[in-house]
Design an enzyme around this catalytic site. Sequence first.
Site, PDB file in Angstrom:
ATOM      1  N   PRO A  84     -11.829  -7.186  13.752  1.00  0.00           N
ATOM      2  CA  PRO A  84     -10.937  -8.184  14.342  1.00  0.00           C
ATOM      3  C   PRO A  84      -9.460  -7.799  14.169  1.00  0.00           C
ATOM      4  O   PRO A  84      -9.089  -7.323  13.093  1.00  0.00           O
ATOM      5  CB  PRO A  84     -11.267  -9.474  13.582  1.00  0.00           C
ATOM      6  CG  PRO A  84     -12.243  -9.138  12.521  1.00  0.00           C
ATOM      7  CD  PRO A  84     -12.680  -7.723  12.676  1.00  0.00           C
ATOM      8  N   SER A  87      -6.194  -9.005  11.270  1.00  0.00           N
ATOM      9  CA  SER A  87      -7.002  -9.763  10.311  1.00  0.00           C
ATOM     10  C   SER A  87      -6.908  -9.203   8.905  1.00  0.00           C
ATOM     11  O   SER A  87      -7.628  -9.650   8.014  1.00  0.00           O
ATOM     12  CB  SER A  87      -8.465  -9.723  10.758  1.00  0.00           C
ATOM     13  OG  SER A  87      -8.894  -8.370  10.762  1.00  0.00           O
ATOM     14  N   GLY A  88      -6.065  -8.189   8.693  1.00  0.00           N
ATOM     15  CA  GLY A  88      -5.968  -7.568   7.364  1.00  0.00           C
ATOM     16  C   GLY A  88      -7.128  -6.632   7.080  1.00  0.00           C
ATOM     17  O   GLY A  88      -7.317  -6.200   5.945  1.00  0.00           O
ATOM     18  N   LEU A  89      -7.908  -6.317   8.120  1.00  0.00           N
ATOM     19  CA  LEU A  89      -9.117  -5.499   7.904  1.00  0.00           C
ATOM     20  C   LEU A  89      -8.977  -4.093   8.494  1.00  0.00           C
ATOM     21  O   LEU A  89      -9.972  -3.424   8.760  1.00  0.00           O
ATOM     22  CB  LEU A  89     -10.337  -6.219   8.487  1.00  0.00           C
ATOM     23  CG  LEU A  89     -10.598  -7.613   7.903  1.00  0.00           C
ATOM     24  CD1 LEU A  89     -11.799  -8.275   8.558  1.00  0.00           C
ATOM     25  CD2 LEU A  89     -10.798  -7.542   6.388  1.00  0.00           C
ATOM     26  N   GLY A  90      -7.752  -3.676   8.731  1.00  0.00           N
ATOM     27  CA  GLY A  90      -7.521  -2.280   9.115  1.00  0.00           C
ATOM     28  C   GLY A  90      -7.738  -1.969  10.586  1.00  0.00           C
ATOM     29  O   GLY A  90      -8.003  -0.825  10.948  1.00  0.00           O
ATOM     30  N   SER A  92      -5.556  -1.794  13.031  1.00  0.00           N
ATOM     31  CA  SER A  92      -4.560  -0.840  13.553  1.00  0.00           C
ATOM     32  C   SER A  92      -4.843   0.557  13.028  1.00  0.00           C
ATOM     33  O   SER A  92      -4.741   1.534  13.771  1.00  0.00           O
ATOM     34  CB  SER A  92      -3.141  -1.206  13.132  1.00  0.00           C
ATOM     35  OG  SER A  92      -2.932  -2.552  13.216  1.00  0.00           O
ATOM     36  N   ALA A  93      -5.200   0.639  11.750  1.00  0.00           N
ATOM     37  CA  ALA A  93      -5.489   1.960  11.181  1.00  0.00           C
ATOM     38  C   ALA A  93      -6.715   2.564  11.859  1.00  0.00           C
ATOM     39  O   ALA A  93      -6.723   3.756  12.199  1.00  0.00           O
ATOM     40  CB  ALA A  93      -5.706   1.850   9.674  1.00  0.00           C
ATOM     41  N   ALA A  94      -7.747   1.748  12.100  1.00  0.00           N
ATOM     42  CA  ALA A  94      -8.964   2.264  12.740  1.00  0.00           C
ATOM     43  C   ALA A  94      -8.641   2.780  14.142  1.00  0.00           C
ATOM     44  O   ALA A  94      -9.137   3.832  14.565  1.00  0.00           O
ATOM     45  CB  ALA A  94     -10.030   1.182  12.788  1.00  0.00           C
ATOM     46  N   ASP A 135      -4.124   2.670   4.296  1.00  0.00           N
ATOM     47  CA  ASP A 135      -5.078   2.249   5.332  1.00  0.00           C
ATOM     48  C   ASP A 135      -5.588   3.442   6.136  1.00  0.00           C
ATOM     49  O   ASP A 135      -6.795   3.605   6.331  1.00  0.00           O
ATOM     50  CB  ASP A 135      -4.422   1.235   6.295  1.00  0.00           C
ATOM     51  CG  ASP A 135      -4.111  -0.088   5.607  1.00  0.00           C
ATOM     52  OD1 ASP A 135      -4.228  -0.159   4.372  1.00  0.00           O
ATOM     53  OD2 ASP A 135      -3.730  -1.042   6.312  1.00  0.00           O
TER      54      ASP A 135
HETATM   55  C1  MEV Z   1      -1.855  -3.315   4.435  1.00  0.00           C
HETATM   56  O1  MEV Z   1      -3.250  -3.179   4.703  1.00  0.00           O
HETATM   57  C2  MEV Z   1      -1.526  -2.767   3.097  1.00  0.00           C
HETATM   58  C3  MEV Z   1      -0.063  -2.890   2.651  1.00  0.00           C
HETATM   59  O2  MEV Z   1      -0.005  -2.467   1.289  1.00  0.00           O
HETATM   60  C4  MEV Z   1       0.848  -2.054   3.509  1.00  0.00           C
HETATM   61  C5  MEV Z   1       0.669  -0.567   3.284  1.00  0.00           C
HETATM   62  O3  MEV Z   1       0.206  -0.127   2.223  1.00  0.00           O
HETATM   63  O4  MEV Z   1       1.025   0.178   4.207  1.00  0.00           O
HETATM   64  C6  MEV Z   1       0.412  -4.341   2.704  1.00  0.00           C
END
Ligand code: MEV
Length: 314
Positions: A84, A87-90, A92-94, A135
């Site tokens: 999602p 959502s803090g679940l990565g 964008s990184a994925a 991430d």
């Molecule tokens: C975000 O998933 C993690 C943070 O620590 C940012 C980062 O490390 O780039 C908030």
Amino acid sequence: MAGARASAPGKVILFGEHAVVYGEPAIAVALSLRTEVTIREGGDQHRVNGAPMTPYHHAFIKDAVEGLWKGGGPLDIRTDSRVPSASGLGSSAALSVATTACLLQMLGQFGEERCAREAYAAEVSAQKARGSPTDTSTVTHGRAVLVDREKGPGFLWDIARGERRWFLHHVEMPPLTLVIGNSMQRGRTSEEVAKVGRFVKKTGFAREVIRDLGKITREAVELIQDREKLALGVKMDEAHDLLTILGVSTPKLNDMCAAAREHAYGAKLTGSGGGGSMIALTDTPEPCAKAIAKKGGVPIVVQLGGAGVSASSL
Ligand code: MEV
């Protein structure tokens, strides 16, 4: 015509979010939820899911393409994500990692370390140079990753930005059950990182909180290896309180954590906060998930330690 397909997992940060930006350690784990990207050469311009690629809608993809596909022809990019967004679940990184992996595969240059470096470069550019490589490296390597300020056992690679250098390590993760609760409120990593940055710049107090978060992470790394779930839960609660002091929690995340704790060893927000998700460590995922849902969160019981990025030619 050349083309490639790649798949990358989402992630959760168990300990160390925000503090890792300032050189403190973090431990993050890949999820079984994944993002797939397919790229084919062709068409009249770069397109993402049929629409022209724009910096506003496709920042992470565009920065990866501009970094690696210099002077190359138009690309038809298709994405399909089970992670999602915001959502803090990565997510964008994925997306950055899967796009980067496709492009490197098409260039005959795909490799884990190269992919982690290029995807981080794309993220730095998309997020205006704010975050750490936690991430992107976790999503690339998969399983579990410890980020530290020096080289140790399981060393994978190091990545620098300006004065700061992060050392990424593979760590073994015992089977732990986590319930993720998505607050369904969008969290924006670059905004939350910038907000903490302002706080850290202004006050010694915020810098102390960052150091305390680092201390918790170091203690948690030992506890994870020893499977000390009770003590780990206490550390999660403490980390959540410190992240709340830093200003990145929300009333809904606090409510979801409090409700989850009735059925869990501990609970904390994960990732950048400002919305996004929390995690709870539990042996009883069902009642824990129900408690999260009662507070309006969307629970997901997850398997940790998913595989990292994979890429193949079409
Ligand atoms: C975000 O998933 C993690 C943070 O620590 C940012 C980062 O490390 O780039 C908030």
